[in-house]
Write an enzyme that holds these catalytic residues in place. Structure first.
Site, PDB file in Angstrom:
ATOM      1  N   ARG A 211       6.722 -12.351  21.389  1.00 15.45           N
ATOM      2  CA  ARG A 211       5.005 -11.834  20.871  1.00 15.45           C
ATOM      3  C   ARG A 211       4.706 -10.523  20.899  1.00 15.45           C
ATOM      4  NH1 ARG A 211       4.608 -17.281  23.326  1.00 15.45           N
ATOM      5  NH2 ARG A 211       5.219 -18.916  22.797  1.00 15.45           N
ATOM      6  N   LYS A 233       0.886  -2.873   8.872  1.00 15.92           N
ATOM      7  CA  LYS A 233       0.992  -3.623   7.623  1.00 15.92           C
ATOM      8  C   LYS A 233       1.952  -3.640   8.441  1.00 15.92           C
ATOM      9  CE  LYS A 233      -2.034  -4.953   3.616  1.00 15.92           C
ATOM     10  NZ  LYS A 233      -1.627  -4.859   2.531  1.00 15.92           N
ATOM     11  N   GLU A 275       1.735   7.567  -3.656  1.00 19.07           N
ATOM     12  CA  GLU A 275       0.404   7.061  -3.002  1.00 19.07           C
ATOM     13  C   GLU A 275      -0.589   8.028  -2.306  1.00 19.07           C
ATOM     14  OE1 GLU A 275       0.468   4.453  -2.028  1.00 19.07           O
ATOM     15  OE2 GLU A 275       2.586   3.082  -2.442  1.00 19.07           O
ATOM     16  N   LYS A 322      -7.036   6.805   4.104  1.00 19.31           N
ATOM     17  CA  LYS A 322      -6.435   5.267   4.603  1.00 19.31           C
ATOM     18  C   LYS A 322      -7.312   4.771   5.525  1.00 19.31           C
ATOM     19  CE  LYS A 322      -2.750   2.576   5.010  1.00 19.31           C
ATOM     20  NZ  LYS A 322      -1.551   1.771   4.627  1.00 19.31           N
ATOM     21  N   GLU A 332      -7.780  -7.324   5.493  1.00 18.93           N
ATOM     22  CA  GLU A 332      -7.608  -6.701   4.151  1.00 18.93           C
ATOM     23  C   GLU A 332      -8.806  -8.211   3.687  1.00 18.93           C
ATOM     24  OE1 GLU A 332      -3.624  -5.632   2.249  1.00 18.93           O
ATOM     25  OE2 GLU A 332      -4.639  -7.426   0.991  1.00 18.93           O
ATOM     26  N   ARG A 336      -9.915  -2.991   1.539  1.00 18.60           N
ATOM     27  CA  ARG A 336      -8.824  -3.082   2.037  1.00 18.60           C
ATOM     28  C   ARG A 336      -8.057  -3.298   0.933  1.00 18.60           C
ATOM     29  NH1 ARG A 336      -4.660  -3.060   7.066  1.00 18.60           N
ATOM     30  NH2 ARG A 336      -3.405  -2.127   6.650  1.00 18.60           N
ATOM     31  N   ASN A 340      -4.639  -1.565  -3.347  1.00 16.99           N
ATOM     32  CA  ASN A 340      -3.401  -1.260  -4.089  1.00 16.99           C
ATOM     33  C   ASN A 340      -3.654  -1.473  -4.902  1.00 16.99           C
ATOM     34  OD1 ASN A 340      -2.156  -3.077  -1.604  1.00 16.99           O
ATOM     35  ND2 ASN A 340      -3.858  -4.708  -2.195  1.00 16.99           N
ATOM     36  N   HIS A 343      -0.607  -1.692  -7.362  1.00 18.06           N
ATOM     37  CA  HIS A 343       0.517  -2.232  -6.810  1.00 18.06           C
ATOM     38  C   HIS A 343       0.923  -3.546  -8.039  1.00 18.06           C
ATOM     39  CE1 HIS A 343       0.166   0.704  -3.855  1.00 18.06           C
ATOM     40  NE2 HIS A 343       1.674   0.212  -2.774  1.00 18.06           N
ATOM     41  N   HIS A 347       4.263  -3.701  -7.412  1.00 18.12           N
ATOM     42  CA  HIS A 347       5.473  -4.430  -6.750  1.00 18.12           C
ATOM     43  C   HIS A 347       6.584  -5.194  -8.283  1.00 18.12           C
ATOM     44  CE1 HIS A 347       3.033  -4.730  -2.744  1.00 18.12           C
ATOM     45  NE2 HIS A 347       4.690  -3.471  -2.710  1.00 18.12           N
ATOM     46  N   HIS A 358       9.966   2.949  -4.467  1.00 22.38           N
ATOM     47  CA  HIS A 358       8.601   2.494  -4.456  1.00 22.38           C
ATOM     48  C   HIS A 358       7.054   2.820  -5.481  1.00 22.38           C
ATOM     49  CE1 HIS A 358       5.171   0.171  -2.270  1.00 22.38           C
ATOM     50  NE2 HIS A 358       4.919   1.414  -2.216  1.00 22.38           N
TER      51      HIS A 358
HETATM   52  N1  LIG Z   1       3.062  -0.946   5.418  1.00 23.01           N
HETATM   53  C1  LIG Z   1       2.441  -0.189   4.670  1.00 23.01           C
HETATM   54  O1  LIG Z   1       1.394  -0.527   4.670  1.00 23.01           O
HETATM   55  C2  LIG Z   1       3.331   0.142   3.329  1.00 23.01           C
HETATM   56  C3  LIG Z   1       2.630   0.637   2.461  1.00 23.01           C
HETATM   57  C4  LIG Z   1       3.153   1.551   1.462  1.00 23.01           C
HETATM   58  C5  LIG Z   1       4.533   1.400   1.324  1.00 23.01           C
HETATM   59  N2  LIG Z   1       5.356   0.030   2.429  1.00 23.01           N
HETATM   60  C6  LIG Z   1       6.853  -0.093   2.405  1.00 23.01           C
HETATM   61  O2  LIG Z   1       7.557   1.171   2.452  1.00 23.01           O
HETATM   62  C7  LIG Z   1       8.881   1.500   1.810  1.00 23.01           C
HETATM   63  C8  LIG Z   1       8.513   3.035   1.223  1.00 23.01           C
HETATM   64  O3  LIG Z   1       8.810   3.607   1.901  1.00 23.01           O
HETATM   65  P1  LIG Z   1       9.803   5.190   1.895  1.00 23.01           P
HETATM   66  O4  LIG Z   1       9.370   5.418   0.867  1.00 23.01           O
HETATM   67  O5  LIG Z   1       9.000   6.034   2.861  1.00 23.01           O
HETATM   68  O6  LIG Z   1      11.099   4.766   1.669  1.00 23.01           O
HETATM   69  P2  LIG Z   1      12.336   4.332   3.285  1.00 23.01           P
HETATM   70  O7  LIG Z   1      11.961   4.259   3.956  1.00 23.01           O
HETATM   71  O8  LIG Z   1      13.538   3.778   2.481  1.00 23.01           O
HETATM   72  O9  LIG Z   1      13.180   6.299   2.594  1.00 23.01           O
HETATM   73  C9  LIG Z   1      12.924   6.763   1.280  1.00 23.01           C
HETATM   74  C10 LIG Z   1      14.659   6.959   1.845  1.00 23.01           C
HETATM   75  O10 LIG Z   1      14.443   8.463   2.461  1.00 23.01           O
HETATM   76  C11 LIG Z   1      15.185   8.932   3.604  1.00 23.01           C
HETATM   77  N3  LIG Z   1      14.291   9.371   4.463  1.00 23.01           N
HETATM   78  C12 LIG Z   1      13.263   9.650   5.092  1.00 23.01           C
HETATM   79  N4  LIG Z   1      12.503  10.251   5.767  1.00 23.01           N
HETATM   80  C13 LIG Z   1      13.421  11.158   5.486  1.00 23.01           C
HETATM   81  C14 LIG Z   1      13.276  12.471   6.428  1.00 23.01           C
HETATM   82  N5  LIG Z   1      12.990  12.834   7.250  1.00 23.01           N
HETATM   83  N6  LIG Z   1      15.114  13.642   6.189  1.00 23.01           N
HETATM   84  C15 LIG Z   1      16.204  12.695   5.252  1.00 23.01           C
HETATM   85  N7  LIG Z   1      15.392  11.863   5.019  1.00 23.01           N
HETATM   86  C16 LIG Z   1      15.019  10.849   5.366  1.00 23.01           C
HETATM   87  C17 LIG Z   1      15.255   7.638   4.073  1.00 23.01           C
HETATM   88  O11 LIG Z   1      16.841   7.311   4.902  1.00 23.01           O
HETATM   89  C18 LIG Z   1      16.342   7.020   2.531  1.00 23.01           C
HETATM   90  O12 LIG Z   1      17.041   6.785   1.859  1.00 23.01           O
HETATM   91  C19 LIG Z   1       8.932   0.370   0.897  1.00 23.01           C
HETATM   92  O13 LIG Z   1       9.589  -0.690   1.404  1.00 23.01           O
HETATM   93  C20 LIG Z   1       7.315  -0.202   0.929  1.00 23.01           C
HETATM   94  O14 LIG Z   1       7.391  -1.583   0.479  1.00 23.01           O
HETATM   95  C21 LIG Z   1       4.556  -0.339   3.622  1.00 23.01           C
END
Ligand SMILES: NC(=O)c1ccc[n+]([C@@H]2O[C@H](COP(=O)([O-])OP(=O)(O)OC[C@H]3O[C@@H](n4cnc5c(N)ncnc54)[C@H](O)[C@@H]3O)[C@@H](O)[C@H]2O)c1
Length: 454
Positions: A211, A233, A275, A322, A332, A336, A340, A343, A347, A358
């Site tokens: 939890r 999130k 973003e 943010k 949200e 908030r 989006n 998005h 999405h 993404h």
């Molecule tokens: N929680 C939230 O508020 C929120 C907001 C926006 C996006 N997201 C989510 O985030 C995800 C996308 O994030 P992302 O673009 O970081 O994707 P990701 O985590 O898949 O990273 C993208 C790629 O970059 C590589 N990578 C990351 N950092 C690295 C580094 N320093 N050196 C070498 N390689 C590196 C990873 O291994 C991966 O192959 C999606 O799932 C999306 O839904 C969440």
């Protein structure tokens, strides 16, 4: 007092505290005058600690004063504050929640302080679970693990395959099985070292295991630094769509170290820029109400994440933007939602076989939203053009290679729909964005066609 102040907490076991309080009272000859400890004093002390625990947990540095003289405590406190000042470890921002406080640090090199900061924040923690992916692990796991070991954490590592497919129930269950069969305890800390995928997956594991375990977000991608690591999130994808299962769960620490960008592949850096562009467009509608990010972006045709300190400044402006929105609306329920922007269609485009990253999908989603806004006379064609140019300059796609029908189908199952009504965040003439749920289906079809959908 925040940000910039250091809050020091002193604590000990209830038995010790009772002994000290009653001993002091005896010395002063006021032995009976302790109404808060009437009855069973140790039980009373324990319940006072529970009641006041939330406030005590806000301390940046907690010293357990068991078996220490007042002089030794003072010395330890002085040293801890001095170490912290030397390391420059004062949070840039904090998000207060009823249960925990989230401190955000944005600084080159802050990754090496993960052990010190986690230990100060959770002095009784024994074990730390690092979750990362196999790309990030090869560059950054060893260094992060030793920083935590030096702070006396017993480490366990989970390296999941890189890629969105790992944001799954199967990986979540792998983490939770691993933790619960290896003696996880309530005082353990989860460290999410990676991009948004790792942050979302590890964050959810931390939220639900026993939890709720303490959580540190160490974002390594641009997207995770400027967006996903801030705001609490977490989530995974299911067959039903993206982020269908999740929780709001604030990390106690967010350590944003732009040096991580040094190993980030170029395409991933560009994906994160989507973003950044989103924040620039919504900024006038945020509590910061400035156009600073748009100016910063317009000044810079391209950014070199390593050499250019402007990149650090951009990360900072994004996090502030943010943060201002999240602080105003953590769950949200209103403001908030403007985060989006891009998005609603984004999405749905991303979920079409996950062929787009993404950020790439969000870029297309923002452009679709701009076309819709133009068709509703919210903005002129020149604004659509300005957004398209900005997206192009960042090396992101402006043409959708995909089927309009599939995107529409995916949008129907979006979890942000309220009673079947789709909600759109649309750019508006005077800068910023508006929230609209009266967008005609045909306007969406036309917008998707305008960006190349077939
Ligand atoms: N929680 C939230 O508020 C929120 C907001 C926006 C996006 N997201 C989510 O985030 C995800 C996308 O994030 P992302 O673009 O970081 O994707 P990701 O985590 O898949 O990273 C993208 C790629 O970059 C590589 N990578 C990351 N950092 C690295 C580094 N320093 N050196 C070498 N390689 C590196 C990873 O291994 C991966 O192959 C999606 O799932 C999306 O839904 C969440």
């Amino acid at each position: 007092m925040r940000p910039g102040a250091v809050i020091l907490g002193l604590t000990a076991e209830p038995e010790t505290l009772v002994e000290r309080v009653l001993g002091q009272a005896r010395k002063e000859g006021t032995g009976a005058a302790r109404p808060l400890l009437a009855g069973d004093p140790v039980a009373r002390m324990r319940s006072l600690q529970d009641v006041r625990g939330e406030l005590y947990r806000r301390a940046d540095i907690t010293i357990i004063t068991e078996n220490m003289s007042p002089a030794a405590v003072a010395q330890r406190a002085e040293q801890a504050v001095r170490d912290r000042a030397t390391a420059g470890a004062v949070p840039d921002l904090s998000i207060g929640t009823p249960i925990e406080r989230s401190d955000l640090y944005i600084k080159r090199g802050v990754r090496s302080l993960v052990g010190i900061l986690a230990r100060e924040r959770w002095p009784r923690s024994r074990r730390c679970w690092i979750v990362t992916d196999d790309n990030v692990a090869q560059y950054w796991l060893t260094e992060t693990a030793s920083a935590l070991r030096e702070a006396d954490f017993d480490l366990r590592e989970f390296v999941v395959p890189a890629g969105e497919e790992s944001k799954s129930l199967a990986q979540l269950s792998h983490l939770l099985d691993g933790m619960t069969t290896s003696g996880v305890s309530r005082s353990d800390v989860v460290v999410a070292l990676g991009g948004g995928m790792v942050g979302d997956l590890a964050g959810l594991a931390a939220a639900v295991c026993l939890r709720g375990l303490s959580l540190v977000q160490m974002p390594t991608s641009l997207l995770a630094m400027v967006d996903s690591s801030v705001g609490g999130k977490t989530g995974i994808n299911t067959d039903g769509g993206k982020n269908m299962v999740g929780a709001f769960y604030q990390p106690g620490l967010v350590l944003i170290d732009p040096d991580f960008l040094g190993t980030l592949p170029d395409a991933e850096y560009r994906s994160g820029m989507a973003e950044v562009i989103k924040h620039a467009w919504i900024q006038p509608s945020t509590p910061l109400a400035s156009g600073q990010l748009m100016e910063q972006l317009n000044r810079l045709a391209s950014l070199d994440p390593i050499a250019d300190d402007a990149a650090v400044e951009i990360v900072r402006s994004n996090v502030r933007t943010k943060h201002s929105v999240v602080q105003a609306d953590e769950r949200e329920s209103g403001l908030r939602m403007i985060l989006n922007f891009g998005h609603t269609a984004g999405h749905a485009i991303e979920a079409d076989g996950y062929r787009y990253r993404h950020g790439e999908a969000v870029a297309l989603g923002m452009l679709a939203a701009a076309h819709i806004a133009a068709s509703m006379d919210l903005i002129g064609g020149d604004s659509v053009q300005a957004l398209a140019e900005m997206i192009e300059r960042a090396g992101l796609p402006t043409r959708l290679n995909g089927s309009i029908g599939t995107v529409l189908d995916n949008m129907r199952s979006d979890k942000k729909n309220v009673a079947g009504v789709q909600r759109w965040i649309l750019p508006s003439t005077n800068g910023g964005v508006v929230i609209r749920d009266d967008v005609e289906r045909q306007a969406v079809v036309n917008a998707l066609a305008a960006i190349g959908g077939s």
